[in-house]
Design an enzyme around this catalytic site. Sequence first.
Site: not given
Length: 132
Positions: A94, A87
Amino acid sequence: MNKCIFCEIRDGECPAHIIWEDEKLLAFLDAHPFNPGHTLLVTKKHVDDIFDLDDELYSSLFLAAKQLSEPLKKATNAKRIGVAIEGLSVPHVHIHLVPIRKASDLNPQRAKDASDEELAEICEKIRKEISE
Ligand SMILES: [Zn+2]
């Protein structure tokens, strides 16, 4: 505030090869894959840190990762689906889902640009596996 790249993809303002989505989550191909089929599973809501997600969304995210792993594996003939979360490059939650054959396949230095044709081809294969 400017939108991040994943919010632009979510809103259809930036093209991406989307393999799956539901009301809360979106999965699309990384344009700089470590291996073919490298997928980014993101929350539709912009949240910076994965550990700031509420428990329900956090659980949904990891369940989706599990559900996507089998079709990803089949479509790419991978041995495993490697999971990476950092991240730092894009501050929007994600999970990297990377078809791998060996542990070193998860090295970010392997990332290279994929052509639109390559991405479209693998995208279609994965979508087909998901729909089966
Ligand atoms: Zn975002």
